[in-house]
Design a protein around this motif. Structure first.
Motif, mmCIF file in Angstrom:
data_model
loop_
_atom_site.group_PDB
_atom_site.id
_atom_site.type_symbol
_atom_site.label_atom_id
_atom_site.label_comp_id
_atom_site.label_asym_id
_atom_site.label_seq_id
_atom_site.Cartn_x
_atom_site.Cartn_y
_atom_site.Cartn_z
ATOM 1 N N ARG A 110 -15.409 -7.227 -14.613
ATOM 2 C CA ARG A 110 -16.677 -7.944 -14.691
ATOM 3 C C ARG A 110 -16.639 -9.221 -13.863
ATOM 4 N N LYS A 111 -15.449 -9.813 -13.748
ATOM 5 C CA LYS A 111 -15.284 -11.002 -12.910
ATOM 6 C C LYS A 111 -14.987 -10.613 -11.462
ATOM 7 N N LEU A 112 -14.176 -9.585 -11.314
ATOM 8 C CA LEU A 112 -13.769 -9.143 -9.983
ATOM 9 C C LEU A 112 -14.963 -8.666 -9.151
ATOM 10 N N LEU A 113 -15.911 -7.985 -9.799
ATOM 11 C CA LEU A 113 -17.047 -7.426 -9.081
ATOM 12 C C LEU A 113 -18.240 -8.383 -8.974
ATOM 13 N N ALA A 114 -18.190 -9.499 -9.710
ATOM 14 C CA ALA A 114 -19.340 -10.406 -9.746
ATOM 15 C C ALA A 114 -19.686 -11.012 -8.382
ATOM 16 N N PRO A 115 -18.710 -11.509 -7.602
ATOM 17 C CA PRO A 115 -19.076 -12.097 -6.303
ATOM 18 C C PRO A 115 -19.747 -11.094 -5.375
ATOM 19 N N GLY A 116 -19.233 -9.879 -5.339
ATOM 20 C CA GLY A 116 -19.834 -8.857 -4.500
ATOM 21 C C GLY A 116 -21.232 -8.490 -4.955
ATOM 22 N N THR A 117 -21.407 -8.412 -6.262
ATOM 23 C CA THR A 117 -22.725 -8.090 -6.816
ATOM 24 C C THR A 117 -23.730 -9.177 -6.456
ATOM 25 N N ASP A 118 -23.319 -10.432 -6.599
ATOM 26 C CA ASP A 118 -24.207 -11.546 -6.229
ATOM 27 C C ASP A 118 -24.531 -11.510 -4.736
ATOM 28 N N ALA A 119 -23.570 -11.103 -3.929
ATOM 29 C CA ALA A 119 -23.794 -11.033 -2.478
ATOM 30 C C ALA A 119 -24.840 -9.972 -2.135
ATOM 31 N N ILE A 120 -24.851 -8.874 -2.893
ATOM 32 C CA ILE A 120 -25.878 -7.852 -2.666
ATOM 33 C C ILE A 120 -27.258 -8.422 -2.973
ATOM 34 N N THR A 121 -27.376 -9.117 -4.098
ATOM 35 C CA THR A 121 -28.668 -9.716 -4.458
ATOM 36 C C THR A 121 -29.131 -10.679 -3.377
ATOM 37 N N ASP A 122 -28.236 -11.507 -2.881
ATOM 38 C CA ASP A 122 -28.602 -12.458 -1.821
ATOM 39 C C ASP A 122 -29.073 -11.723 -0.564
ATOM 40 N N THR A 123 -28.393 -10.633 -0.240
ATOM 41 C CA THR A 123 -28.765 -9.838 0.939
ATOM 42 C C THR A 123 -30.136 -9.208 0.751
ATOM 43 N N VAL A 124 -30.377 -8.651 -0.421
ATOM 44 C CA VAL A 124 -31.669 -8.036 -0.727
ATOM 45 C C VAL A 124 -32.790 -9.059 -0.570
ATOM 46 N N LYS A 125 -32.603 -10.241 -1.120
ATOM 47 C CA LYS A 125 -33.640 -11.277 -1.060
ATOM 48 C C LYS A 125 -33.881 -11.753 0.371
ATOM 49 N N GLU A 126 -32.816 -11.875 1.130
ATOM 50 C CA GLU A 126 -32.956 -12.306 2.527
ATOM 51 C C GLU A 126 -33.756 -11.282 3.332
ATOM 52 N N ILE A 127 -33.439 -10.012 3.148
ATOM 53 C CA ILE A 127 -34.136 -8.955 3.893
ATOM 54 C C ILE A 127 -35.589 -8.845 3.457
ATOM 55 N N ILE A 128 -35.862 -9.010 2.167
ATOM 56 C CA ILE A 128 -37.241 -8.998 1.678
ATOM 57 C C ILE A 128 -38.051 -10.074 2.383
ATOM 58 N N ASP A 129 -37.456 -11.234 2.581
ATOM 59 C CA ASP A 129 -38.166 -12.341 3.224
ATOM 60 C C ASP A 129 -38.626 -11.983 4.628
ATOM 61 N N TRP A 130 -37.702 -11.403 5.426
ATOM 62 C CA TRP A 130 -38.122 -11.156 6.801
ATOM 63 C C TRP A 130 -38.848 -9.827 7.001
ATOM 64 N N MET A 131 -38.929 -9.010 5.967
ATOM 65 C CA MET A 131 -39.800 -7.836 6.026
ATOM 66 C C MET A 131 -41.253 -8.218 5.798
ATOM 67 N N GLY A 132 -41.458 -9.411 5.218
ATOM 68 C CA GLY A 132 -42.808 -9.866 4.962
ATOM 69 C C GLY A 132 -43.457 -9.278 3.737
ATOM 70 N N THR A 133 -42.655 -8.676 2.841
ATOM 71 C CA THR A 133 -43.206 -8.064 1.631
ATOM 72 C C THR A 133 -43.897 -9.127 0.787
ATOM 73 N N PRO A 134 -45.192 -9.004 0.524
ATOM 74 C CA PRO A 134 -45.884 -10.026 -0.260
ATOM 75 C C PRO A 134 -45.542 -9.937 -1.745
ATOM 76 N N ALA A 135 -45.504 -11.091 -2.398
ATOM 77 C CA ALA A 135 -45.279 -11.123 -3.830
ATOM 78 C C ALA A 135 -46.479 -10.515 -4.551
#
Length: 287
Positions: free
Chosen positions: A260-285
């Protein structure tokens, strides 16, 4: 919120000249990370499993149920599409039976007549159950679960014939590839994309989105791409964050070896990547 199909979401994206992200899941952590990113940005999201990922996790029913239960436990309120990525004929039918709300039948490696006939059959079966269908014309370069493509350009007339079957979104080869892009990659062929967009009003799909320069992706979205597939970029982010954690010796500090600790940094990195890509795709809220 229960699953939805992709019909209105991607039709709206094509009309609005933005894209909606399609992110591959590989396990529980991946699922949570993708859903967290979409929920925090308040946008719809498509979660997809490849044939190989579904086999790795168990089967299509398990994957579908896992995503649904994670949505429930996380109180996800944004629309979520459950999609099969690059499914062959048998896989598409299995995913339909398992309750996916969207499936891709990838018949690009078949003779065109067979691709056409099987796509037609999958469309009829899926639409009878209110399930969206993605088809493919023209190979996407690289390899995806044993389906290998050289990256040739889609034939415009063939693409139009497949689109006219009533598919809900269409993947067309325009020079894109799966996986990491080589240094000598020539870039997307926008002339072919324009030819396709001129005669096909169906939302178009850009596979191999990881690694294409952002400016090229943004241009493709403005020209008709409404669905952007992302997998490798999340895998690389996960691997880099996990490597950093281990190389820093964090796994040897206290109970840092706990998965649960070992995988947490990688999991957080996926979320950050998802959010970054959503931003430049222009997906509206939403709302």
């Amino acid at each position: 919120m229960s699953f939805v199909n992709g019909n209105k979401i991607f039709a709206d994206a094509r009309k609005g000249h933005y894209a909606v992200g399609a992110f591959n899941t590989n396990n529980l952590e991946w699922t949570r990370a993708i859903l967290k990113g979409a929920q925090e940005k308040n946008v719809p999201v498509l979660i997809q499993s490849s044939m190989g990922a579904a086999k790795y996790m168990g089967d299509y029913q398990l994957v579908r149920n896992m995503v649904e239960q994670v949505m429930r436990s996380m109180n996800i309120t944004v629309p979520v599409i459950m999609h099969l990525d690059h499914g062959n004929y048998e896989a598409a039918k299995e995913a339909i039976a398992a309750g996916y709300t969207s499936v891709m039948f990838d018949g690009h490696d078949l003779p065109f007549e067979e691709n056409y006939a099987k796509t037609k059959e999958i469309v009829e079966l899926a639409h009878s159950k209110n399930i969206s269908v993605e088809a493919e014309v023209g190979s996407i370069g690289g390899e995806e679960d044993g389906i290998i493509g050289a990256g040739e350009l889609a034939d415009v007339e063939e693409a139009k014939k497949i689109a006219d079957l009533g598919v809900d979104y269409l993947a067309c080869g325009i020079g894109n590839i799966h996986g990491q892009y080589p240094a000598n990659w020539q870039g997307l062929n926008f002339d072919r994309l324009q030819e396709l967009a001129d005669v096909i009003k169906t939302p178009l799909v850009l596979h191999g989105g990881s690694g294409i320069p952002q400016d090229q992706v943004v241009k493709a979205i403005k020209m008709g791409v409404a669905k952007l597939n992302i997998n490798t970029e999340c895998q690389l982010a996960f691997a880099a964050a996990t490597r950093k954690y281990i190389e820093a010796g964090k796994d040897q500090e206290g109970k840092g070896f706990d998965p649960r600790k070992l995988l947490a940094p990688g999991t957080d990195a996926i979320t950050d990547t998802v959010k970054e890509i959503i931003d430049w795709m222009g997906t509206p809220a939403i709302g």
